[in-house]
Design an enzyme around this catalytic site. Structure first.
Site, short mmCIF file in Angstrom:
data_model
loop_
_atom_site.label_atom_id
_atom_site.label_comp_id
_atom_site.label_asym_id
_atom_site.label_seq_id
_atom_site.Cartn_x
_atom_site.Cartn_y
_atom_site.Cartn_z
N TYR A 11 0.81 -1.22 0.00
CA TYR A 11 -0.08 0.09 -0.07
C TYR A 11 0.72 1.23 -0.05
O TYR A 11 1.56 1.35 1.02
CB TYR A 11 -0.97 0.10 1.18
N SER A 54 -13.14 -4.47 2.88
CA SER A 54 -14.23 -3.88 2.04
C SER A 54 -15.48 -4.48 2.48
O SER A 54 -16.31 -4.71 1.46
CB SER A 54 -13.81 -4.26 0.54
N PRO A 55 -15.98 -4.39 3.59
CA PRO A 55 -17.20 -4.65 4.22
C PRO A 55 -18.33 -3.81 3.77
O PRO A 55 -19.48 -4.29 3.91
CB PRO A 55 -17.19 -4.89 5.65
N LEU A 56 -17.91 -2.62 3.07
CA LEU A 56 -19.10 -1.81 2.56
C LEU A 56 -18.97 -1.72 0.79
O LEU A 56 -19.15 -0.68 0.51
CB LEU A 56 -18.63 -0.34 3.14
N GLY A 85 -17.39 1.61 -0.28
CA GLY A 85 -17.89 2.73 -0.08
C GLY A 85 -19.27 2.67 -0.98
O GLY A 85 -20.06 3.58 -0.52
N PHE A 86 -19.39 1.78 -1.81
CA PHE A 86 -20.75 1.65 -2.49
C PHE A 86 -22.21 1.76 -1.56
O PHE A 86 -23.06 2.35 -1.74
CB PHE A 86 -20.78 0.63 -3.29
#
Length: 323
Positions: A57, A200-202, A205-206
């Site tokens: 990263y 990425s549990p969201l 961001g979507f």
């Protein structure tokens, strides 16, 4: 903050973690190191102890940033980092020699003596997992690493790795819109006592409901290159996100909190990423959102498995998943 034991380890961590990938340039738009460090400090104040990074990263920037943020606060955090990608995501290496080089570089950038949880970021198809895990276990014996994890590994790879050295965590993308691991991979992880850490549990961001059009994404935002965010897929997914928001409104919580509570209800440990204190505090409060069986059924009705339009990565990147 609620806590839980992390898989096959002695670590007790917060029930929700913090992913800091987006705090480095070239990921999710503009970054600000000072703001990011304040966000990490606020996470620790809230009892969010599991902080997730990786050497690739920002090509080391992310680990260096975390190292700066944790000066004088090392004992407050459980540090998880990852290796296998060479700079700029050019290649993947699970070679034992590379493992030992990578950990030294991570320790230097983080400015710490040991890493709490060390993941293989992606499985190297050219190196037997037994060799990679063997090298990682050497790091445990040397005191450089406390516990081991895998990221985006297949069920068979998890079994083979666990036979060499105890695996404490499996990090995979998991959300209302990314559930392909439910059939084969998650049952194996649970059988072996491995905690599932959901990145990425969201859905990047979507699901927050705040993203309304493709043009909202910065020019250097990597989501511009993900099929889920492109063309007609984008508009169809907005419609699903709006339905999720309706349920959240009825529960007096935000869509993010609803989605994170769903992830926790499915026995995962989510590590939502954010650069801002506002969203960190919102995400942390999701541990107090209680979903009834009826809530879970309703969520399933508006956002069933495979409902999302578009894959999570481009075709060539999808081949690296579940190795």
């Amino acid at each position: 903050m609620k806590t839980r034991k992390l898989g096959n380890s002695d670590l007790v961590v917060s029930s929700i973690g913090l992913g800091i990938m987006g705090m480095s340039p070239g990921m999710y738009g503009e970054t600000n190191d000072e703001q990011s460090i304040k966000t990490i400090h606020r996470a620790l104040e809230l009892g969010v102890t599991l902080i997730d990074t990786a050497d690739v990263y920002g090509n080391g920037h992310n680990e260096e940033l975390l190292g700066q943020a944790l000066k004088g606060r090392r004992d407050q955090a459980i540090i998880a980092t990852k290796f296998s990608y060479t700079p700029n995501y050019e290649t993947i290496s699970g070679h034992p020699d590379y493992v030992k080089e990578a950990v030294e570089e991570s320790l230097r950038r983080l400015n710490i003596e040991h890493i709490d949880l060390y993941y293989q970021h992606r499985v190297d198809p050219n190196i037997p997992i037994e060799e990679t895990i063997g090298a990682m276990s050497d790091l445990v014996r040397a005191g450089k690493v406390r516990y081991l994890g895998l990221s985006e590994a297949s069920a068979s790879t998890i079994r083979r790795a666990h036979a060499i050295h105890s695996i404490s965590a499996l990090e995979s993308e998991y959300s209302l819109w990314s559930r392909d691991i439910e059939d084969e991979i998650l049952p194996v992880a649970r059988e072996l006592g491995i905690t599932h850490v959901a990145y990425s549990p969201l859905s990047r961001g979507f699901i927050t409901g705040e993203l309304r059009k493709f043009e909202d994404l910065d020019a250097n935002d990597l989501r511009r290159y993900m099929p889920r965010f492109q063309g007609d897929n984008f508009n169809k997914n907005i419609e699903i996100a709006d339905k999720i928001k309706e349920i959240a409104n009825e529960k007096n919580c935000t869509p993010s909190q609803l989605a994170l509570a769903w992830t926790i209800a499915n026995h995962a440990l989510p590590i939502p990423g954010t650069k801002r204190i506002k969203y960190l505090e919102e995400n942390a409060a999701s541990v107090d959102v209680e979903l009834t069986p009826e809530d879970l059924v309703r969520i399933e009705e508006v956002s069933p498995k495979h409902v999302v339009h578009g894959t999570r990565y481009m075709k060539e990147q999808m081949t690296l998943l579940n190795g």
